[in-house]
Design a protein around this motif. Sequence first.
Motif, mmCIF file in Angstrom:
data_model
loop_
_atom_site.group_PDB
_atom_site.id
_atom_site.type_symbol
_atom_site.label_atom_id
_atom_site.label_comp_id
_atom_site.label_asym_id
_atom_site.label_seq_id
_atom_site.Cartn_x
_atom_site.Cartn_y
_atom_site.Cartn_z
ATOM 1 N N ILE A 135 28.889 17.445 -13.252
ATOM 2 C CA ILE A 135 27.985 18.420 -13.879
ATOM 3 C C ILE A 135 27.232 19.198 -12.804
ATOM 4 O O ILE A 135 27.031 20.410 -12.911
ATOM 5 C CB ILE A 135 27.025 17.715 -14.845
ATOM 6 C CG1 ILE A 135 27.812 17.125 -16.031
ATOM 7 C CG2 ILE A 135 25.950 18.673 -15.347
ATOM 8 C CD1 ILE A 135 26.972 16.298 -16.982
ATOM 9 N N ALA A 136 26.802 18.491 -11.749
ATOM 10 C CA ALA A 136 26.101 19.165 -10.650
ATOM 11 C C ALA A 136 27.013 20.190 -9.980
ATOM 12 O O ALA A 136 26.578 21.298 -9.648
ATOM 13 C CB ALA A 136 25.616 18.130 -9.636
ATOM 14 N N ALA A 137 28.295 19.837 -9.780
ATOM 15 C CA ALA A 137 29.236 20.768 -9.158
ATOM 16 C C ALA A 137 29.475 21.986 -10.052
ATOM 17 O O ALA A 137 29.517 23.122 -9.565
ATOM 18 C CB ALA A 137 30.554 20.062 -8.868
ATOM 19 N N ALA A 138 29.622 21.763 -11.359
ATOM 20 C CA ALA A 138 29.857 22.884 -12.278
ATOM 21 C C ALA A 138 28.662 23.826 -12.310
ATOM 22 O O ALA A 138 28.817 25.060 -12.241
ATOM 23 C CB ALA A 138 30.159 22.349 -13.678
ATOM 24 N N VAL A 198 35.189 18.146 -6.357
ATOM 25 C CA VAL A 198 35.209 18.870 -7.633
ATOM 26 C C VAL A 198 35.003 20.365 -7.388
ATOM 27 O O VAL A 198 35.637 21.208 -8.023
ATOM 28 C CB VAL A 198 34.129 18.312 -8.583
ATOM 29 C CG1 VAL A 198 34.061 19.139 -9.860
ATOM 30 C CG2 VAL A 198 34.428 16.855 -8.914
ATOM 31 N N ASP A 199 34.126 20.685 -6.442
ATOM 32 C CA ASP A 199 33.890 22.078 -6.084
ATOM 33 C C ASP A 199 35.168 22.732 -5.589
ATOM 34 O O ASP A 199 35.477 23.884 -5.940
ATOM 35 C CB ASP A 199 32.809 22.127 -5.001
ATOM 36 C CG ASP A 199 32.349 23.534 -4.693
ATOM 37 O OD1 ASP A 199 33.058 24.223 -3.934
ATOM 38 O OD2 ASP A 199 31.298 23.941 -5.201
ATOM 39 N N ALA A 347 22.174 18.283 -11.915
ATOM 40 C CA ALA A 347 22.019 16.830 -11.841
ATOM 41 C C ALA A 347 20.824 16.376 -12.666
ATOM 42 O O ALA A 347 20.899 15.375 -13.399
ATOM 43 C CB ALA A 347 21.859 16.398 -10.385
ATOM 44 N N TRP A 348 19.702 17.104 -12.542
ATOM 45 C CA TRP A 348 18.503 16.729 -13.300
ATOM 46 C C TRP A 348 18.741 16.833 -14.803
ATOM 47 O O TRP A 348 18.359 15.948 -15.576
ATOM 48 C CB TRP A 348 17.339 17.631 -12.885
ATOM 49 C CG TRP A 348 16.062 17.311 -13.605
ATOM 50 C CD1 TRP A 348 15.140 16.365 -13.282
ATOM 51 C CD2 TRP A 348 15.584 17.939 -14.810
ATOM 52 N NE1 TRP A 348 14.105 16.370 -14.191
ATOM 53 C CE2 TRP A 348 14.349 17.327 -15.150
ATOM 54 C CE3 TRP A 348 16.070 18.969 -15.624
ATOM 55 C CZ2 TRP A 348 13.609 17.707 -16.269
ATOM 56 C CZ3 TRP A 348 15.333 19.343 -16.742
ATOM 57 C CH2 TRP A 348 14.117 18.717 -17.048
ATOM 58 N N ALA A 349 19.384 17.914 -15.244
ATOM 59 C CA ALA A 349 19.652 18.095 -16.670
ATOM 60 C C ALA A 349 20.593 17.016 -17.195
ATOM 61 O O ALA A 349 20.409 16.507 -18.311
ATOM 62 C CB ALA A 349 20.246 19.489 -16.915
ATOM 63 N N ALA A 350 21.602 16.636 -16.380
ATOM 64 C CA ALA A 350 22.539 15.602 -16.821
ATOM 65 C C ALA A 350 21.835 14.272 -17.021
ATOM 66 O O ALA A 350 22.116 13.540 -17.990
ATOM 67 C CB ALA A 350 23.661 15.451 -15.793
ATOM 68 N N VAL A 351 20.905 13.931 -16.144
ATOM 69 C CA VAL A 351 20.141 12.686 -16.294
ATOM 70 C C VAL A 351 19.153 12.809 -17.441
ATOM 71 O O VAL A 351 18.952 11.863 -18.216
ATOM 72 C CB VAL A 351 19.417 12.345 -14.975
ATOM 73 C CG1 VAL A 351 18.490 11.144 -15.147
ATOM 74 C CG2 VAL A 351 20.431 12.068 -13.871
ATOM 75 N N ARG A 352 18.535 13.966 -17.543
ATOM 76 C CA ARG A 352 17.501 14.166 -18.566
ATOM 77 C C ARG A 352 18.048 14.022 -19.975
ATOM 78 O O ARG A 352 17.408 13.397 -20.846
ATOM 79 C CB ARG A 352 16.896 15.563 -18.397
ATOM 80 C CG ARG A 352 15.740 15.876 -19.328
ATOM 81 C CD ARG A 352 14.496 15.131 -18.928
ATOM 82 N NE ARG A 352 13.349 15.538 -19.735
ATOM 83 C CZ ARG A 352 12.146 14.990 -19.639
ATOM 84 N NH1 ARG A 352 11.941 14.035 -18.725
ATOM 85 N NH2 ARG A 352 11.145 15.399 -20.407
#
Length: 428
Positions: A135-138, A198-199, A347-352
């Motif tokens: 998710i962070a890479a996307a 992934v990038d 990354a923050w949104a995925a954890v949140r």
Amino acid sequence: MPRQPAPRRDHQPPHGRNDRSAPRRVAASWPFRPTVRYGRQVTQALRTETVGGVIMLVAAVAALAWANTPWAASYTDLREYGLSPHWMHIGHMDMQHWASSGLLAVFFFIAGLELREELTHGELRNARDAALPVIAAAAGVVVPALIFLLVSAGEPGAAKGWAVPTATDIAFALAVLAVTFSACPAPLRAFLLTLAVVDDLIAITIIAVFYTESPSWVPLLLGVVLIAVYGLLQSRNVRSPWVYVPLALLAWYCVQRSGIHATVAGVALGMLTSPHETPDERPTNAERADHVLRPFSAGFCVPVFAFLSAGVTLGGSALGAVFGDRVALGVIAGLVIGKFVGVLGGAWAAVRVGLATLGEELHWREIAGVAMLAGVGFTVSLLIGGLAYTDPSQFERVTTAVLIASVIASAAATVVFRRRVRQRARLD
């Protein structure tokens, strides 16, 4: 039971350099031990990438130095030297094109190997563990592209380069991480490695979809067939390189002739190379390919590409042209700001929202440092820049912008990591 060496005869000299009766150390001379794996031995993989990053940096600095001397014309002549035999029927190819289409195909083959290994044995085999870096890479691709389009809006032809600031250079980034934060936790290294892999996959997909003109279907279909045969033989555990090397070269040639960038063939072949262990515990096909090609990629392919691409003029007028060009400013903003906001925000949104979890050994400040480091866009950014902008002056400004952004991102990440090192030292 292993065969014992024949006893030394009395008339022969003692064991030494010219002693033919000395036992042959077959096991010791075998240059590879099947204990090196991408997922299980992250440290070893990063150490190799660190060396490659340093060599690439030296090549780029050498190119910059040469291009800013009175002999700059000779550098340009070398870069534009034509080398395209008529019998190959692949159009005009100068040295820079051979580096981007030929040598970088090896680099992307290694990226394909890494991606397949991550899917089979590494972070990407478990959806829950893979969610954070994926998710962070996307997000780290989408946000820089949007920032680039916002900054460069209104410039004629600017939109063609929207993908330039979306790529992270894995070798350069890992080299900076190793130098500035050598004691970083293994999960952080794994996070950056998976993020970069992934990038790379997203970048090669972008190249295939958005930077390919109408392909020639006959060579393309033939290339697909050759790649499929390569994958079938890999699934049957055929091990002879004398089979795979001709197949890979022919597949590269067909894809290149089709009009699709040949690095697509490289990543496809890498992903189809088998990482599965054999019953007799011999090195897998992926391990053997990585063992042979990684030093070649890190020590020759990527540095030569960097050397032939990074030679830009850095005089006052040239830098003034960069900071007066909204396309170049969009590249700098996309890499420095967009990558940081995208990777950290994703990354923050995925954890949140509960799609991923932050490991116990990871800290948000360290993730922020990696997000800054993701703005080091070199190899793939220069490749996409060359595909997007055919005008030499525009490409030179974009190249300079990529170099400036990479230096800024490296410096910012270095500050964050050095502060983190001091904080960890105080806690200890």
